[in-house]
Design an enzyme around this catalytic site. Structure first.
Site, PDB file in Angstrom:
ATOM      1  CE1 TYR A   1     -78.515   7.234  51.719  1.00 11.06           C
ATOM      2  CE2 TYR A   1     -78.508   9.598  52.114  1.00 11.06           C
ATOM      3  CZ  TYR A   1     -78.999   8.333  52.393  1.00 11.06           C
ATOM      4  OH  TYR A   1     -79.949   8.178  53.362  1.00 11.06           O
TER       5      TYR A   1
ATOM      6  CB  CYS B   1     -76.085   1.752  39.918  1.00 12.92           C
ATOM      7  SG  CYS B   1     -76.437   3.418  40.524  1.00 12.92           S
TER       8      CYS B   1
ATOM      9  CB  CYS C   1     -78.755   6.914  37.764  1.00 20.85           C
ATOM     10  SG  CYS C   1     -77.095   6.233  37.930  1.00 20.85           S
TER      11      CYS C   1
ATOM     12  CB  ALA D   1     -74.225   5.129  55.932  1.00 21.38           C
TER      13      ALA D   1
ATOM     14  CG  HIS E   1     -74.137  -3.947  46.211  1.00 20.51           C
ATOM     15  ND1 HIS E   1     -74.873  -4.991  46.734  1.00 20.51           N
ATOM     16  CD2 HIS E   1     -73.657  -4.387  45.025  1.00 20.51           C
ATOM     17  CE1 HIS E   1     -74.818  -6.021  45.914  1.00 20.51           C
ATOM     18  NE2 HIS E   1     -74.091  -5.678  44.864  1.00 20.51           N
ATOM     19  CD  GLU E   2     -79.877   1.854  48.772  1.00 17.24           C
ATOM     20  OE1 GLU E   2     -80.695   2.161  47.903  1.00 17.24           O
ATOM     21  OE2 GLU E   2     -80.190   1.764  49.983  1.00 17.24           O
TER      22      GLU E   2
ATOM     23  CD  GLU F   1     -78.211   0.222  36.174  1.00 16.98           C
ATOM     24  OE1 GLU F   1     -79.292   0.744  35.859  1.00 16.98           O
ATOM     25  OE2 GLU F   1     -77.748   0.280  37.337  1.00 16.98           O
TER      26      GLU F   1
ATOM     27  CB  CYS G   1     -75.916   3.584  35.320  1.00 14.88           C
ATOM     28  SG  CYS G   1     -75.538   2.991  36.976  1.00 14.88           S
TER      29      CYS G   1
END
Length: 158
Positions: free
Chosen positions: A57, A62, A95, A55, A52-53, A64, A98
């Site tokens: 960042y 993530c 990443c 704006a 779930h992104e 996981e 995670c």
């Protein structure tokens, strides 16, 4: 180890399918890079997560971590395995954040899969992050600090 999905057990194949299905719940309007995860808790419950992104960042979650945080909120603390899927033909590793988050809860199986191919990579949380900083590192530090303190007191006659 790289393998094919057909080489997995039936349960593991279904777990990869659940991770692929979870990808559809991703909110990734900035990168369009969907990730899904399916986490198996010690009692067998399967919890899914998607990325779930945001704006901002840094506020992105993530897949996981989404699955693990949901599991933790439900009271789970031990996990058997996790399947993680992306749209890349060659499975993609989690990443760094995670990897650290996953190993916090021990060494367990990790299956990396794809929604666009049958390629699979099988590893473990330790395989993803060898020499990891874990809760054991903190326990070891506490023990060693106490031992040094005790040695110092003994040496100084206290």
């Amino acid at each position: 180890m790289t393998t094919a999905k057909a080489d997995l057990s039936e349960f593991e194949q279904k777990l990869v399918d659940k991770a692929v299905e979870a990808m559809e719940r991703a909110y990734c309007k900035y990168s369009n890079f969907k990730v899904g995860a399916a986490l198996v808790c010690e009692d067998g419950e399967i919890i899914i997560g998607a990325n779930h992104e945001n704006a901002s960042y840094g506020a992105t979650i993530c897949a996981e971590r989404s699955a693990v945080v949901t599991a933790l909120t439900k009271g789970h603390r031990k996990f058997k395995m996790i399947a993680i899927a992306t749209e890349l033909e060659e499975p993609c590793s989690p990443c760094g954040i995670c990897r650290q988050f996953l190993i916090e809860f021990g060494d367990y199986k990790v299956i990396l899969g794809s929604s666009t191919s049958d390629q699979i990579i099988e590893t473990t949380t330790y395989g993803l992050l060898p020499y990891a900083f874990t809760p054991k590192s903190l326990d070891d530090h506490e023990k060693e600090t106490e031992e040094r303190h005790h040695q110092s007191e003994t040496k100084n006659g206290h």
